[in-house]
Motif scaffolding. Structure first.
Motif, PDB file in Angstrom:
ATOM      1  N   GLU A  37      34.820 -52.765 -85.906  1.00  0.00           N
ATOM      2  CA  GLU A  37      33.959 -51.729 -85.321  1.00  0.00           C
ATOM      3  C   GLU A  37      33.484 -50.725 -86.365  1.00  0.00           C
ATOM      4  N   ALA A  56      38.420 -57.374 -80.860  1.00  0.00           N
ATOM      5  CA  ALA A  56      37.697 -57.309 -79.589  1.00  0.00           C
ATOM      6  C   ALA A  56      38.197 -58.388 -78.626  1.00  0.00           C
ATOM      7  N   PRO A 252      36.603 -50.587 -80.209  1.00  0.00           N
ATOM      8  CA  PRO A 252      35.520 -51.539 -80.513  1.00  0.00           C
ATOM      9  C   PRO A 252      34.526 -51.675 -79.372  1.00  0.00           C
ATOM     10  N   GLU A 254      31.044 -51.795 -79.443  1.00  0.00           N
ATOM     11  CA  GLU A 254      29.970 -52.755 -79.700  1.00  0.00           C
ATOM     12  C   GLU A 254      30.499 -54.176 -79.796  1.00  0.00           C
ATOM     13  N   SER A 255      31.584 -54.349 -80.510  1.00  0.00           N
ATOM     14  CA  SER A 255      32.127 -55.705 -80.659  1.00  0.00           C
ATOM     15  C   SER A 255      32.642 -56.251 -79.333  1.00  0.00           C
TER      16      SER A 255
END
Length: 290
Positions: A37, A56, A252, A254-255
């Motif tokens: 991230e 993630a 995290p 976005e991931s």
């Protein structure tokens, strides 16, 4: 041996380029899902991650049981719901395609009206509660079981192309409508049935609305709704961390979004190649006949 020409070479090259362009977004999603991230926040999205990380996926499958249980719920609902919906739609399409059924055009008009007008969310919710479709597995299947009018007309138009002589010959031999439908019409309508099966399967697999409105027990959460909750919790925790002025921990966000996309599209991606050979034929023929 097929003659290979310059035109064929250009065509195959263009198709290969188009396929590569279609694959690039999925490859980018996969790369982001396995990127740390901090690297995403620092460098943005990239096909070549600086720091490889499976955190993630570990976060999604933490404990294992909840995600796998939700996976099982989604698979069960998708398989059972799709089979039932296809059967109901096929029977309704056979009825509307049967020229011996009285008022079949009026019935088709009745179904067509539902494509234009909707009663809204409140009557839908109250009806489900009256039928006892709350906080049970049927609440994820029955509300979406009523066939789509578009799929119904697709099946009806395809069945209109089946010669009437087949039905007449079977009737002379003593076959009833159930036998004619399941032994003659449905096998001949495999392309259109596979097409609507893909439509229904996508709807059931991606359906999280029924869970929000009708499900309270966490043990009945489908995969889409469970992962949606996970993303909301991560976003909320990140906002709380920012408000507290702490930058030591970065969840995290976005991931996890990208890992969620990879996890959820898997079954559909593997299903489509088996239905692809029927899809175009069923959609095109069913849409222009009748």
């Amino acid at each position: 041996m097929r003659k290979f020409s310059l035109g064929s070479a250009i065509m195959y090259t263009l198709i290969s380029l188009y396929a590569a362009i279609c694959l690039l977004p999925m490859l980018l999603v996969l790369m982001i899902s396995i990127t740390d991230e901090d690297a995403i926040l620092r460098n943005g999205y990239s096909f070549f991650p600086d720091n490889f990380s499976l955190y993630a996926y570990k976060l999604i499958f933490t404990g294992g049981s909840q995600v796998m249980q939700s996976y099982g719920i989604s698979i069960f609902v998708t398989v059972v719901g799709t089979l039932l919906a296809v059967t109901v739609t096929a029977m309704a399409g056979y009825t509307l395609a049967n020229k011996h059924v009285k008022f079949r055009n009026w019935m088709a008009l009745y179904f067509f009206i539902t494509m234009i007008f909707s009663a809204g969310i409140v009557p839908w919710y109250l009806m489900n509660r009256m039928l006892g479709l709350t906080d049970n597995i049927l609440a994820l299947i029955i509300p979406s079981l009523l066939f789509s009018p578009f799929n119904l007309f697709l099946v009806r138009n395809f069945m209109n192309g089946v010669p009437d002589s087949l039905r007449e010959s079977a009737t002379i031999d003593g076959a009833n409508d159930i036998t004619i439908a399941f032994r003659i019409y449905l096998p001949l309508c495999t392309p259109v049935l596979a097409t609507i099966a893909l439509f229904y399967g996508l709807d059931y697999w991606n359906n999280w609305w029924n869970a929000i409105m009708l499900i309270d027990s966490k043990s009945l959460y489908p995969l889409q709704f469970m992962l949606l909750q996970l993303q909301s919790e991560i976003s909320m925790l990140n906002e709380m961390t920012m408000l507290a002025g702490s930058s030591d921990v970065t969840l995290p966000a976005e991931s996890v979004k990208m890992a969620t996309a990879i996890v959820t599209i898997g079954p559909i991606v593997f299903l489509y190649p088996y239905l692809q050979k029927y899809f175009v034929k069923g959609l095109v023929i069913g849409s222009v006949k009748g």
